[in-house]
Each structure stands twice: as structure tokens, then as C-alpha cells.
Design a protein around this motif. Structure first.
Motif, PDB file in Angstrom:
ATOM      1  N   LEU A 110      58.470  73.725  72.290  1.00 47.90           N
ATOM      2  CA  LEU A 110      59.049  72.605  71.546  1.00 47.90           C
ATOM      3  C   LEU A 110      60.482  72.366  72.004  1.00 47.90           C
ATOM      4  N   GLY A 111      61.285  73.431  72.010  1.00 42.55           N
ATOM      5  CA  GLY A 111      62.681  73.271  72.418  1.00 42.55           C
ATOM      6  C   GLY A 111      62.827  72.869  73.865  1.00 42.55           C
ATOM      7  N   LEU A 112      62.038  73.493  74.743  1.00 45.29           N
ATOM      8  CA  LEU A 112      62.164  73.204  76.171  1.00 45.29           C
ATOM      9  C   LEU A 112      61.690  71.792  76.504  1.00 45.29           C
ATOM     10  N   SER A 113      60.554  71.386  75.935  1.00 46.89           N
ATOM     11  CA  SER A 113      60.048  70.043  76.250  1.00 46.89           C
ATOM     12  C   SER A 113      60.943  68.965  75.650  1.00 46.89           C
ATOM     13  N   ALA A 114      61.519  69.232  74.477  1.00 42.85           N
ATOM     14  CA  ALA A 114      62.461  68.267  73.898  1.00 42.85           C
ATOM     15  C   ALA A 114      63.708  68.154  74.759  1.00 42.85           C
ATOM     16  N   ALA A 115      64.159  69.289  75.306  1.00 42.62           N
ATOM     17  CA  ALA A 115      65.369  69.278  76.136  1.00 42.62           C
ATOM     18  C   ALA A 115      65.134  68.572  77.460  1.00 42.62           C
ATOM     19  N   PHE A 116      64.051  68.932  78.132  1.00 44.68           N
ATOM     20  CA  PHE A 116      63.811  68.381  79.469  1.00 44.68           C
ATOM     21  C   PHE A 116      63.110  67.023  79.428  1.00 44.68           C
ATOM     22  N   GLY A 117      62.440  66.713  78.307  1.00 41.84           N
ATOM     23  CA  GLY A 117      61.749  65.438  78.209  1.00 41.84           C
ATOM     24  C   GLY A 117      62.522  64.378  77.460  1.00 41.84           C
ATOM     25  N   GLY A 118      63.695  64.755  76.912  1.00 45.16           N
ATOM     26  CA  GLY A 118      64.450  63.803  76.113  1.00 45.16           C
ATOM     27  C   GLY A 118      64.832  62.542  76.864  1.00 45.16           C
ATOM     28  N   THR A 119      65.256  62.700  78.117  1.00 39.04           N
ATOM     29  CA  THR A 119      65.633  61.533  78.918  1.00 39.04           C
ATOM     30  C   THR A 119      64.439  60.635  79.175  1.00 39.04           C
ATOM     31  N   LEU A 120      63.259  61.230  79.414  1.00 38.24           N
ATOM     32  CA  LEU A 120      62.047  60.430  79.620  1.00 38.24           C
ATOM     33  C   LEU A 120      61.681  59.668  78.355  1.00 38.24           C
ATOM     34  N   VAL A 121      61.881  60.290  77.216  1.00 33.35           N
ATOM     35  CA  VAL A 121      61.614  59.603  75.947  1.00 33.35           C
ATOM     36  C   VAL A 121      62.518  58.384  75.814  1.00 33.35           C
ATOM     37  N   GLU A 122      63.800  58.555  76.140  1.00 29.25           N
ATOM     38  CA  GLU A 122      64.732  57.429  76.077  1.00 29.25           C
ATOM     39  C   GLU A 122      64.343  56.332  77.063  1.00 29.25           C
ATOM     40  N   ARG A 123      63.924  56.743  78.261  1.00 28.22           N
ATOM     41  CA  ARG A 123      63.630  55.766  79.309  1.00 28.22           C
ATOM     42  C   ARG A 123      62.349  54.996  79.026  1.00 28.22           C
ATOM     43  N   ASN A 124      61.332  55.672  78.506  1.00 30.97           N
ATOM     44  CA  ASN A 124      60.021  55.049  78.362  1.00 30.97           C
ATOM     45  C   ASN A 124      59.723  54.540  76.963  1.00 30.97           C
ATOM     46  N   GLY A 125      60.506  54.938  75.980  1.00 32.20           N
ATOM     47  CA  GLY A 125      60.350  54.370  74.659  1.00 32.20           C
ATOM     48  C   GLY A 125      59.463  55.173  73.720  1.00 32.20           C
ATOM     49  N   PRO A 126      59.466  54.811  72.432  1.00 34.36           N
ATOM     50  CA  PRO A 126      58.757  55.590  71.416  1.00 34.36           C
ATOM     51  C   PRO A 126      57.242  55.553  71.544  1.00 34.36           C
ATOM     52  N   ARG A 127      56.670  54.439  71.983  1.00 33.10           N
ATOM     53  CA  ARG A 127      55.204  54.396  72.088  1.00 33.10           C
ATOM     54  C   ARG A 127      54.724  55.351  73.172  1.00 33.10           C
ATOM     55  N   TRP A 128      55.415  55.379  74.305  1.00 31.34           N
ATOM     56  CA  TRP A 128      55.057  56.328  75.367  1.00 31.34           C
ATOM     57  C   TRP A 128      55.170  57.756  74.861  1.00 31.34           C
ATOM     58  N   ALA A 129      56.273  58.054  74.167  1.00 29.23           N
ATOM     59  CA  ALA A 129      56.499  59.413  73.689  1.00 29.23           C
ATOM     60  C   ALA A 129      55.447  59.829  72.670  1.00 29.23           C
ATOM     61  N   MET A 130      55.114  58.932  71.737  1.00 31.57           N
ATOM     62  CA  MET A 130      54.100  59.264  70.740  1.00 31.57           C
ATOM     63  C   MET A 130      52.735  59.470  71.384  1.00 31.57           C
ATOM     64  N   THR A 131      52.446  58.701  72.430  1.00 30.64           N
ATOM     65  CA  THR A 131      51.172  58.849  73.133  1.00 30.64           C
ATOM     66  C   THR A 131      51.100  60.199  73.844  1.00 30.64           C
ATOM     67  N   VAL A 132      52.187  60.587  74.514  1.00 38.74           N
ATOM     68  CA  VAL A 132      52.226  61.890  75.168  1.00 38.74           C
ATOM     69  C   VAL A 132      52.058  63.001  74.139  1.00 38.74           C
ATOM     70  N   ALA A 133      52.739  62.864  73.004  1.00 36.65           N
ATOM     71  CA  ALA A 133      52.620  63.862  71.942  1.00 36.65           C
ATOM     72  C   ALA A 133      51.185  63.949  71.431  1.00 36.65           C
ATOM     73  N   LEU A 134      50.571  62.801  71.229  1.00 32.85           N
ATOM     74  CA  LEU A 134      49.181  62.761  70.765  1.00 32.85           C
ATOM     75  C   LEU A 134      48.261  63.494  71.741  1.00 32.85           C
ATOM     76  N   VAL A 135      48.366  63.151  73.018  1.00 30.68           N
ATOM     77  CA  VAL A 135      47.478  63.736  74.026  1.00 30.68           C
ATOM     78  C   VAL A 135      47.682  65.250  74.119  1.00 30.68           C
ATOM     79  N   CYS A 136      48.936  65.686  74.174  1.00 32.94           N
ATOM     80  CA  CYS A 136      49.206  67.117  74.336  1.00 32.94           C
ATOM     81  C   CYS A 136      48.831  67.907  73.081  1.00 32.94           C
ATOM     82  N   PHE A 137      49.235  67.417  71.911  1.00 31.29           N
ATOM     83  CA  PHE A 137      48.973  68.169  70.689  1.00 31.29           C
ATOM     84  C   PHE A 137      47.475  68.268  70.414  1.00 31.29           C
ATOM     85  N   SER A 138      46.768  67.149  70.544  1.00 29.13           N
ATOM     86  CA  SER A 138      45.326  67.173  70.298  1.00 29.13           C
ATOM     87  C   SER A 138      44.597  67.965  71.375  1.00 29.13           C
TER      88      SER A 138
END
Length: 447
Positions: free
Chosen positions: A61-89
Motif C-alpha cells: 500500500l505504502g510503496l504503490s501509493a508512493a511510486f504510483g502517485g504521479t501516475l494517479v495525478e497524470r491519468n486521473g481518478p477514473r484510471w486510478a480507480m480502475t487500476v485499484a479495482l483490477v488489482c484488488f479484485s
């Protein structure tokens, strides 16, 4: 994957439910303990081994938030929620395969590594979007969403227990429970993916207040933020606050049982479980209650409460806790409310210092403090309790030393909070003006 820009008249109050659909789902992590006994029995695991998926998930959680934070900013909330959905499920589905085939390493890989990435990306996915929609009440907005992470276990714990009772606690029953979790959370998180919107430039709220155009004006980039002393002061603040809270949360049931084991009114297993549920409720309530309060009294002041009053509560438990159950329970509830409130307040504290430009990425980097605290807090409490037990001590004496250590850590956090000053203007950047004129792509990048 760019989220649609909200049409005229679209209610900003639809954004918190979108965030909640993600946070209530990934908040299942706090209910992992439900699966520990069945896994230990079905696969012949030790307590340490059965805790490994959860521990790895928090680290990821901490590592992916740290290293993925810039990607979240760049690609937006829908992209981030989709990645979260796919990985968590997917993490649950891989874990289901591992349980079905009795390959524990697949459960560690699925829930811990893959699912942990979903936890980190999902946790930070709505933060900057909520702050942009609610510039007048950012603490309340982030509190509503992050409340879901604290409250997810209140739903997942009884739900998971009921499934295990229905399906069985052998490896095939555990596999089926993991499968249902993965599919159900995929459906629920999809609601957030479909519902999320970003504000239009110069969007107006129902009350007539202007919402800022996305990525315009001054702010601090994530790369610049980590080079400021303010970032590291807040890193220490969050780490100390989380360490103190998770020290009680991780060992709540055995702690209250041990505290009153030598008294005339020992705590039963059922009562200890009820105490854990109360702590979860305090954790959840603190996320919305204290973060909303921070909108009124300021972030620095609210952290003075978390750290200063938290230290006082630990002192009361250490000195008087075994003399009165109501005093012990009340102090623990206050500490856990501060634990939850600290998580919900830190994003807007960052916004106040660094602006909204890349606040999601900055928040992601700061969450490495959570990963550190997730190891440090349980280690302090468990290691000292084990050593004290070996020395022949029992009851409240098992925890006295660790409680005083927590007081010291909170004092360190209090000092770090006092050292926070406004960020020097030289660290600021002006985002490209054309961001306000390019509707879809740049709007999503800001979110």
C-alpha cells in the motif's frame, strides 16, 4: 480512461459516494484477521505465516501509493480507480486459486502483493479530486471518503465470517469465500469508476462559490515537495500518530484481556471482540469528525490535539488503565479516533502547504510513513510484551513499557508538527495555463 467533466448543474455531492465505493471495498484489509484461524487450520500455518498476506499488503500500500502517485495525478481518478479495482479484485481471485490448490504462496502473492497495489492506488485515487470539488470544506470531503477505509471492516468482518460459516473453513470453503469477495468488490468498485467526475473550469457550487480551474495557479510538484523540510516533518507526524494508534489496534483483544486478567472482573472473549468493534467504530468516526473539525480550527491545531491529547490518554492507560474498565475503554477509543482522524486530515494538511497541483502524488509519497508505522507499532507492543512475559510479568505489566514508549513517540510527533512552517515560494511552480482550456485530458491529469 479520462473521466468525463461534470456537466452544468451536476452535484459535487456525488463525488464522495464514488470515493466511498472504493474505500469501503479496500477497507476489507482491516478484516483480514477473520481469515487467519481458518487458514492456520486448513493449511497448517503458524500465526506469523497467516499474518504475512496482510503485512505485505500494507507494505505494498505504502510503496504503490508512493511510486504510483504521479501516475494517479497524470491519468486521473477514473484510471486510478480502475487500476485499484483490477488489482484488488484480482488479488482475491489469485488467493482463491491458492486456497483451492493449497498453495499458500499464491495467497501471499494475490492478497499481499497484487491486492496491496490495489490498496495503495485505490487509497489515493479520489484525494485530489475531492479537494478540488470541495475547496471550502476539504477536511470534511476527504474525511467522508477515508472514513470508508476505516469502516470497511465493519462490513467485511461479519460478511466474511458468515461466508466461512456457510461455505466451511476448509481450504475449499476459504477459496469460495475469496472468490465471492473478488467478484463482489469488482461490482461495487465499478460504481465509483462510472460515477466519478472532475470539475469544469470556473465551475460554480450551489452556494455560488467558484471552484478553481484544474491545475492552474501556484503549487508544488511532488518531486519538489520531498525536498522540503515541511514534507519530512509531516512524515514524522503521520508515522508517530499511526504507530501509536496501530499499537493498540493490532493487539486490542489480547491487551484488554491481559489488563484485567488479575482483577475481579476479567474480560471475556466476547467482550474483547466487542471492544475491537468499538475501536473500529471510533477509527471510522474520527476520520470524518476530526477532519471536519480541522476545517474550523486548522490542521496544525488539530494535530496538536491528536498528538498532545493522545499522549495524555496513553499516560492515563499506563497509570490507571487496569483500575477501571470504563477509563481504559474511553482512552483507547479517543486514541483510535485520533488514529483515524490523522489519516483523513493529512491530505488537506498537504494541500494547505503544497497546493492542489500534485497533492495526490505528494500524499502517496507520504504514505510510506504508514508502511513504516505498520511494522513499527506492532513490533514495539508485541516484542516488549513477549520479553516481559519471559521475565515473569503478567497483566498490565506486559504493556507498561510500550505505553510509555508510545508517549515518547507522540511527543516527537508533536515537536515535528510545531516545526511545520509555510513552504517557501521558490518551491512553487505555475502549471501550464492551457490546462484550463483543454477540457478532457488535462482535466483528468489534475484529478
Amino acid at each position: 480512461m479520462s473521466p468525463p467533466i461534470a456537466p452544468a448543474g451536476w452535484s459535487r455531492w456525488l463525488v464522495p459516494p464514488a470515493a466511498l465505493s472504493v474505500h469501503l471495498s479496500i477497507g476489507q484489509a482491516y478484516a483480514w484477521s477473520v481469515f487467519k484461524p481458518p487458514l492456520e487450520s486448513a493449511l497448517g500455518l503458524s500465526g506469523t505465516q497467516s499474518a504475512l498476506p496482510f503485512q505485505l499488503a500494507i507494505v505494498m500500500l505504502g510503496l504503490s501509493a508512493a511510486f504510483g502517485g504521479t501516475l494517479v495525478e497524470r491519468n486521473g481518478p477514473r484510471w486510478a480507480m480502475t487500476v485499484a479495482l483490477v488489482c484488488f479484485s484480482s488479488g482475491f481471485l489469485i488467493s482463491a486459486l491458492g486456497a483451492a490448490t493449497e498453495q499458500y504462496w499464491l495467497i501471499v502473492l494475490g492478497y499481499g502483493f497484487v491486492g496491496g497495489i490495489g490498496l495503495g492506488i485505490g487509497y489515493i485515487s479520489p484525494v485530489s479530486t475531492l479537494i478540488k470539488w470541495f475547496p471550502d470544506r476539504p477536511g470534511m470531503a476527504t474525511g467522508i471518503a477515508i472514513m470508508g477505509f476505516g469502516g470497511g471492516a465493519l462490513i467485511a468482518s461479519p460478511w466474511s465470517a458468515q461466508m466461512l460459516e456457510s461455505f466451511g473453513t476448509d481450504h475449499s470453503g476459504i477459496a469460495l469465500a475469496f472468490l465471492v469477495h473478488g467478484l463482489s468488490y469488482a461490482v461495487f468498485m465499478t460504481l465509483g469508476v462510472l460515477l466519478v467526475r472532475v470539475p469544469r473550469p470556473a465551475e460554480r457550487t450551489a452556494g455560488g462559490a467558484d471552484l478553481p480551474a484544474a491545475v492552474t495557479g501556484e503549487g508544488v510538484s511532488a518531486a519538489a515537495a520531498v525536498r522540503t523540510p515541511q514534507f519530512w516533518c509531516l512524515w514524522v507526524v503521520l508515522c508517530m500518530n499511526v504507530t501509536a494508534g496501530i499499537g493498540i489496534l493490532e493487539k486490542a483483544a489480547p491487551m484488554i484481556t491481559d489488563f484485567f486478567a488479575d482483577t475481579s472482573t476479567p474480560v471475556s472473549v466476547t467482550a474483547a471482540a466487542g471492544f475491537v468493534a468499538l475501536l473500529s467504530a471510533a477509527n471510522m468516526a474520527g476520520r470524518i469528525g476530526w477532519s471536519t473539525t480541522s476545517d474550523l480550527i486548522g490542521r496544525k491545531n488539530i494535530y496538536r490535539v491528536y498528538l498532545g491529547v493522545g499522549a495524555a490518554m496513553y499516560a492515563v492507560i499506563a497509570l490507571l488503565g487496569d483500575a477501571s474498565k470504563p477509563v481504559f475503554v474511553l482512552c483507547a477509543l479517543v486514541i483510535l479516533s485520533f488514529y483515524g482522524g490523522g489519516f483523513a486530515t493529512i491530505p488537506v494538511y498537504l494541500k494547505d502547504l503544497f497546493g492542489t497541483y500534485q497533492v495526490g502524488a505528494i500524499h502517496g509519497r507520504l504514505l510510506t510513513a504508514w508502511s513504516t508505522a505498520g511494522v513499527l507499532g506492532p513490533l514495539i507492543v508485541n516484542w516488549i510484551a513477549d520479553r516481559q512475559e519471559e521475565a515473569g510479568k503478567h497483566g498490565a505489566d506486559l504493556y507498561s513499557l510500550s505505553l510509555f514508549i508510545m508517549i515518547g513517540l507522540l511527543a516527537v510527533g508533536f515537536v515535528a508538527n510545531e516545526l511545520v512552517r509555510p513552504v517557501a515560494p521558490r518551491h512553487g511552480v505555475t502549471a501550464p495555463k492551457e490546462a484550463a482550456d483543454v477540457p478532457a485530458r488535462q482535466q483528468s491529469e489534475s484529478a
